[in-house]
Motif scaffolding. Structure first.
Motif, PDB file in Angstrom:
ATOM      1  N   PHE A   1       8.907  34.711  28.107  1.00  0.00           N
ATOM      2  CA  PHE A   1       7.896  34.393  27.217  1.00  0.00           C
ATOM      3  C   PHE A   1       8.592  33.541  26.325  1.00  0.00           C
ATOM      4  O   PHE A   1       7.919  32.420  25.945  1.00  0.00           O
ATOM      5  CB  PHE A   1       7.024  35.467  26.534  1.00  0.00           C
ATOM      6  N   PRO A   2       9.717  33.878  25.717  1.00  0.00           N
ATOM      7  CA  PRO A   2      10.255  32.815  24.767  1.00  0.00           C
ATOM      8  C   PRO A   2      10.365  31.514  25.389  1.00  0.00           C
ATOM      9  O   PRO A   2      10.597  30.316  24.770  1.00  0.00           O
ATOM     10  CB  PRO A   2      11.417  33.289  24.229  1.00  0.00           C
ATOM     11  N   TRP A   3      10.555  31.412  26.665  1.00  0.00           N
ATOM     12  CA  TRP A   3      10.919  29.922  27.196  1.00  0.00           C
ATOM     13  C   TRP A   3       9.729  29.106  27.812  1.00  0.00           C
ATOM     14  O   TRP A   3       9.780  27.970  28.110  1.00  0.00           O
ATOM     15  CB  TRP A   3      11.930  30.108  28.378  1.00  0.00           C
ATOM     16  N   LEU A   4       8.663  29.932  27.652  1.00  0.00           N
ATOM     17  CA  LEU A   4       7.454  29.433  27.936  1.00  0.00           C
ATOM     18  C   LEU A   4       7.022  27.701  27.504  1.00  0.00           C
ATOM     19  O   LEU A   4       6.726  26.944  27.974  1.00  0.00           O
ATOM     20  CB  LEU A   4       6.344  30.223  27.709  1.00  0.00           C
ATOM     21  N   PHE A   5       7.281  27.920  26.265  1.00  0.00           N
ATOM     22  CA  PHE A   5       6.770  26.722  25.287  1.00  0.00           C
ATOM     23  C   PHE A   5       7.530  25.563  26.043  1.00  0.00           C
ATOM     24  O   PHE A   5       7.488  24.259  26.240  1.00  0.00           O
ATOM     25  CB  PHE A   5       6.867  26.800  23.910  1.00  0.00           C
ATOM     26  N   TYR A   6       9.259  25.850  25.979  1.00  0.00           N
ATOM     27  CA  TYR A   6       9.907  24.849  26.232  1.00  0.00           C
ATOM     28  C   TYR A   6       9.856  24.271  27.629  1.00  0.00           C
ATOM     29  O   TYR A   6      10.039  23.127  27.982  1.00  0.00           O
ATOM     30  CB  TYR A   6      11.381  25.377  25.921  1.00  0.00           C
ATOM     31  N   PHE A   7       9.517  25.178  28.414  1.00  0.00           N
ATOM     32  CA  PHE A   7       9.087  24.719  29.962  1.00  0.00           C
ATOM     33  C   PHE A   7       8.147  23.764  30.023  1.00  0.00           C
ATOM     34  O   PHE A   7       8.280  22.661  30.733  1.00  0.00           O
ATOM     35  CB  PHE A   7       8.973  26.059  30.697  1.00  0.00           C
ATOM     36  N   VAL A   8       6.846  24.146  29.409  1.00  0.00           N
ATOM     37  CA  VAL A   8       5.715  23.335  29.500  1.00  0.00           C
ATOM     38  C   VAL A   8       6.103  21.942  28.781  1.00  0.00           C
ATOM     39  O   VAL A   8       5.597  20.937  29.043  1.00  0.00           O
ATOM     40  CB  VAL A   8       4.631  24.076  28.779  1.00  0.00           C
ATOM     41  N   LEU A   9       6.489  22.252  27.534  1.00  0.00           N
ATOM     42  CA  LEU A   9       7.188  20.735  26.742  1.00  0.00           C
ATOM     43  C   LEU A   9       7.981  19.782  27.783  1.00  0.00           C
ATOM     44  O   LEU A   9       7.712  18.673  27.965  1.00  0.00           O
ATOM     45  CB  LEU A   9       7.810  21.087  25.435  1.00  0.00           C
ATOM     46  N   GLY A  10       8.960  20.631  28.464  1.00  0.00           N
ATOM     47  CA  GLY A  10       9.778  19.738  29.229  1.00  0.00           C
ATOM     48  C   GLY A  10       8.896  19.038  30.513  1.00  0.00           C
ATOM     49  O   GLY A  10       9.221  17.718  31.052  1.00  0.00           O
ATOM     50  N   LYS A  11       8.151  19.870  30.993  1.00  0.00           N
ATOM     51  CA  LYS A  11       7.081  19.284  32.129  1.00  0.00           C
ATOM     52  C   LYS A  11       6.381  18.205  31.416  1.00  0.00           C
ATOM     53  O   LYS A  11       6.002  17.301  32.025  1.00  0.00           O
ATOM     54  CB  LYS A  11       6.241  20.602  32.651  1.00  0.00           C
ATOM     55  N   GLU A  12       5.713  18.479  30.352  1.00  0.00           N
ATOM     56  CA  GLU A  12       5.066  17.121  29.674  1.00  0.00           C
ATOM     57  C   GLU A  12       5.736  15.945  29.669  1.00  0.00           C
ATOM     58  O   GLU A  12       5.164  14.958  29.850  1.00  0.00           O
ATOM     59  CB  GLU A  12       4.356  17.860  28.366  1.00  0.00           C
ATOM     60  N   ARG A  13       6.953  16.063  29.121  1.00  0.00           N
ATOM     61  CA  ARG A  13       7.720  15.029  28.813  1.00  0.00           C
ATOM     62  C   ARG A  13       8.201  14.369  30.178  1.00  0.00           C
ATOM     63  O   ARG A  13       7.903  13.202  30.388  1.00  0.00           O
ATOM     64  CB  ARG A  13       9.090  15.281  28.215  1.00  0.00           C
ATOM     65  N   VAL A  14       8.360  15.104  31.374  1.00  0.00           N
ATOM     66  CA  VAL A  14       8.350  14.497  32.614  1.00  0.00           C
ATOM     67  C   VAL A  14       7.244  13.837  33.139  1.00  0.00           C
ATOM     68  O   VAL A  14       7.209  12.651  33.743  1.00  0.00           O
ATOM     69  CB  VAL A  14       8.876  15.560  33.916  1.00  0.00           C
ATOM     70  N   VAL A  15       6.124  14.208  32.904  1.00  0.00           N
ATOM     71  CA  VAL A  15       4.791  13.715  33.379  1.00  0.00           C
ATOM     72  C   VAL A  15       4.641  12.112  32.627  1.00  0.00           C
ATOM     73  O   VAL A  15       4.150  11.388  33.207  1.00  0.00           O
ATOM     74  CB  VAL A  15       3.429  14.421  32.892  1.00  0.00           C
ATOM     75  N   LYS A  16       5.039  12.268  31.258  1.00  0.00           N
ATOM     76  CA  LYS A  16       4.998  11.163  30.513  1.00  0.00           C
ATOM     77  C   LYS A  16       5.886   9.926  31.036  1.00  0.00           C
ATOM     78  O   LYS A  16       5.428   8.876  31.120  1.00  0.00           O
ATOM     79  CB  LYS A  16       5.231  11.369  28.930  1.00  0.00           C
ATOM     80  N   ILE A  17       7.082  10.449  31.103  1.00  0.00           N
ATOM     81  CA  ILE A  17       8.224   9.486  31.796  1.00  0.00           C
ATOM     82  C   ILE A  17       7.689   8.946  33.210  1.00  0.00           C
ATOM     83  O   ILE A  17       7.788   7.829  33.379  1.00  0.00           O
ATOM     84  CB  ILE A  17       9.494  10.228  31.904  1.00  0.00           C
ATOM     85  N   ILE A  18       7.197   9.755  34.018  1.00  0.00           N
ATOM     86  CA  ILE A  18       6.915   9.324  35.450  1.00  0.00           C
ATOM     87  C   ILE A  18       5.532   8.317  35.243  1.00  0.00           C
ATOM     88  O   ILE A  18       5.643   7.314  35.786  1.00  0.00           O
ATOM     89  CB  ILE A  18       6.539  10.674  36.272  1.00  0.00           C
ATOM     90  N   SER A  19       4.692   8.510  34.535  1.00  0.00           N
ATOM     91  CA  SER A  19       3.438   7.662  34.236  1.00  0.00           C
ATOM     92  C   SER A  19       3.825   6.564  33.716  1.00  0.00           C
ATOM     93  O   SER A  19       3.409   5.474  34.120  1.00  0.00           O
ATOM     94  CB  SER A  19       2.334   8.511  33.519  1.00  0.00           C
ATOM     95  N   MET A  20       5.035   6.304  32.802  1.00  0.00           N
ATOM     96  CA  MET A  20       5.325   5.320  32.177  1.00  0.00           C
ATOM     97  C   MET A  20       6.224   4.473  33.282  1.00  0.00           C
ATOM     98  O   MET A  20       5.972   3.201  33.255  1.00  0.00           O
ATOM     99  CB  MET A  20       6.157   5.361  31.012  1.00  0.00           C
TER     100      MET A  20
END
Length: 86
Positions: free
Chosen positions: A63-82
């Protein structure tokens, strides 16, 4: 190229949720992470009693790593879409 990137995606459901509800997914993951980190902190000072079922180990592992995992995935989605727009 887009098809190849879809094949490489390890978490397609999370990818879809982030694309549709980016802020909601980040907020929910942050609240869950915050709750479990706070519970673990208060448990250390014996201010918050938790069951003896090994909660401390589960909270450390996931659980303490859940936010950081989702944030990293969100950044990857943004970078790939750009990257695909260029």
């Amino acid at each position: 190229m887009k098809e190849r990137l879809k094949e490489l995606d390890l978490y397609p459901i999370l990818h879809k949720l982030i694309k549709e509800h980016e802020k909601l997914i980040l907020a929910v993951s942050f609240v869950v992470t915050f709750y479990f980190q706070l519970a673990d902190y208060l448990y250390g000072y014996e201010l918050f009693l938790l069951p003896k079922s090994g909660f401390k180990y589960y909270s450390i592992l996931f659980f303490p790593w859940l936010f950081y995992f989702v944030l990293g995935k969100e950044r990857v989605v943004k970078i790939i879409s750009m990257w695909l727009h260029y």
